[in-house]
Design a protein around this motif. Sequence first.
Motif, PDB file in Angstrom:
ATOM      1  N   ARG A 236       4.819   0.836 -12.590  1.00 53.02           N
ATOM      2  CA  ARG A 236       4.110  -0.400 -12.259  1.00 53.02           C
ATOM      3  C   ARG A 236       4.518  -0.908 -10.886  1.00 53.02           C
ATOM      4  O   ARG A 236       5.702  -0.969 -10.556  1.00 53.02           O
ATOM      5  N   HIS A 238       3.953  -4.361  -8.888  1.00 53.01           N
ATOM      6  CA  HIS A 238       3.499  -5.734  -9.135  1.00 53.01           C
ATOM      7  C   HIS A 238       3.284  -6.471  -7.824  1.00 53.01           C
ATOM      8  O   HIS A 238       4.144  -6.475  -6.947  1.00 53.01           O
ATOM      9  N   THR A 239       2.101  -7.056  -7.671  1.00 58.87           N
ATOM     10  CA  THR A 239       1.807  -7.920  -6.539  1.00 58.87           C
ATOM     11  C   THR A 239       1.528  -9.326  -7.064  1.00 58.87           C
ATOM     12  O   THR A 239       1.537  -9.565  -8.275  1.00 58.87           O
ATOM     13  N   GLU A 240       1.259 -10.239  -6.166  1.00 59.71           N
ATOM     14  CA  GLU A 240       1.008 -11.612  -6.583  1.00 59.71           C
ATOM     15  C   GLU A 240      -0.250 -11.733  -7.435  1.00 59.71           C
ATOM     16  O   GLU A 240      -0.363 -12.611  -8.290  1.00 59.71           O
ATOM     17  N   LYS A 241      -1.211 -10.850  -7.197  1.00 58.28           N
ATOM     18  CA  LYS A 241      -2.498 -10.985  -7.860  1.00 58.28           C
ATOM     19  C   LYS A 241      -2.745  -9.964  -8.962  1.00 58.28           C
ATOM     20  O   LYS A 241      -3.555 -10.196  -9.864  1.00 58.28           O
ATOM     21  N   GLN A 242      -2.083  -8.802  -8.907  1.00 57.10           N
ATOM     22  CA  GLN A 242      -2.449  -7.742  -9.852  1.00 57.10           C
ATOM     23  C   GLN A 242      -1.316  -6.745 -10.029  1.00 57.10           C
ATOM     24  O   GLN A 242      -0.441  -6.602  -9.168  1.00 57.10           O
ATOM     25  N   ASP A 243      -1.344  -6.062 -11.165  1.00 56.10           N
ATOM     26  CA  ASP A 243      -0.431  -4.942 -11.413  1.00 56.10           C
ATOM     27  C   ASP A 243      -1.167  -3.628 -11.206  1.00 56.10           C
ATOM     28  O   ASP A 243      -2.326  -3.496 -11.598  1.00 56.10           O
ATOM     29  N   TYR A 244      -0.480  -2.663 -10.615  1.00 57.44           N
ATOM     30  CA  TYR A 244      -1.040  -1.336 -10.415  1.00 57.44           C
ATOM     31  C   TYR A 244      -0.088  -0.321 -11.049  1.00 57.44           C
ATOM     32  O   TYR A 244       1.130  -0.521 -11.074  1.00 57.44           O
ATOM     33  N   TYR A 245      -0.662   0.781 -11.560  1.00 52.23           N
ATOM     34  CA  TYR A 245       0.135   1.794 -12.255  1.00 52.23           C
ATOM     35  C   TYR A 245      -0.106   3.175 -11.631  1.00 52.23           C
ATOM     36  O   TYR A 245      -1.252   3.644 -11.563  1.00 52.23           O
ATOM     37  N   GLN A 275      -7.655   4.588  -3.199  1.00 48.37           N
ATOM     38  CA  GLN A 275      -6.643   4.076  -4.114  1.00 48.37           C
ATOM     39  C   GLN A 275      -5.276   4.664  -3.818  1.00 48.37           C
ATOM     40  O   GLN A 275      -4.269   3.943  -3.783  1.00 48.37           O
TER      41      GLN A 275
END
Length: 363
Positions: A236, A238-245, A275
Amino acid sequence: MDKGNMRIQFVRTDDVFKDLCEIIESAQDAAYRAVNMALVQRNWLLGYRIACEELRGGERAEYGAEIIKKLSEKLTKDYGKGFDYSSLYKYVRFYKTFPNILDSVSPKSKNLLSWTHYRILLQVEEQEARDWYEREAATQMWSVRTLQRNVSSQYYYRVLKIQNQDLINTDLGERELVHRSDKYEFIKNPVVAEFLGFSLHSEFSENDLEKSILLNLQKFLIELGKGYAFVARQQRIHTEKQDYYIDLVFYNYILKCFVLIDLKTNKITHQDVGQMDMYIRMYDEMKRGEGDNPTIGIVLCADTDEDIARYSVLHENEQLFASKYKLYLPTEDELRNEIATQKAMFYLQQQDKKEQIPVHLST
């Protein structure tokens, strides 16, 4: 306790059973090395002596064949298996192919491989490729099975280091150019993944593909190449707006960088490339440590695309790659054609915009 010059040594502990196991296993290992060394030396010397006898017949191939036939009959009668015509012929090839492997009867290298390793190496006709396989097998301690698979899957020819280096920008310092050239040796294309167990026409999801890779992680690491260590799955960010995997994360301790892999069960798209480009930038900012080189990203997909290689962000991005996976071990001709196609894709990706070099894709 160190017993001086004893060949079998061990360090005494308070665990007698553990000490005995160490002694037994050390003895077994020493015996195996001794037998292997003797077998390699024997076969090389047999080949050497037969080759010397062949010289008496000049360049007449039939003379050499007749010599081997007669010797085979006599040796088989006296010593049994291991001395038939094909075996003696192989020993001669062994000597001629590796003429400097022994000094008289003393090994020149401590990394002497087993006789079975050398039998596999004899399958490789091109000397440069054979030397590379021999060196890698010794330094990476490839098993016989691993060496055979890598030869059969044309591992050497899938190493991007042998691509046309003129297509890689050279207006860099010499040290940086060496680093960049080395980097391409660690990206395989295509990736041959017959060990994952999927049939050619089976349907599976990206999650299925990821699970199978993890179940066969050791084989997958060998296929990726040297220096890879597994870090995480579905890591994961983690950014302020969204999680990416990120599907799979590895670290290459030789390149000193993280390698991100995004799995795709279909043909690569512009979205896939974009991406991964984002993942690389985010990973460099959030995870890359001091002393780490820039992160590498690989989109591992069912098929690559010429337009995407030429026109997407993949073009001229030195840290972003698209590799095609094959779920079965192709024939030699199929694999050579596939390698040629993927090389062309690589050329399109690395091609300088100022010099439009014509590239012809294999069909």
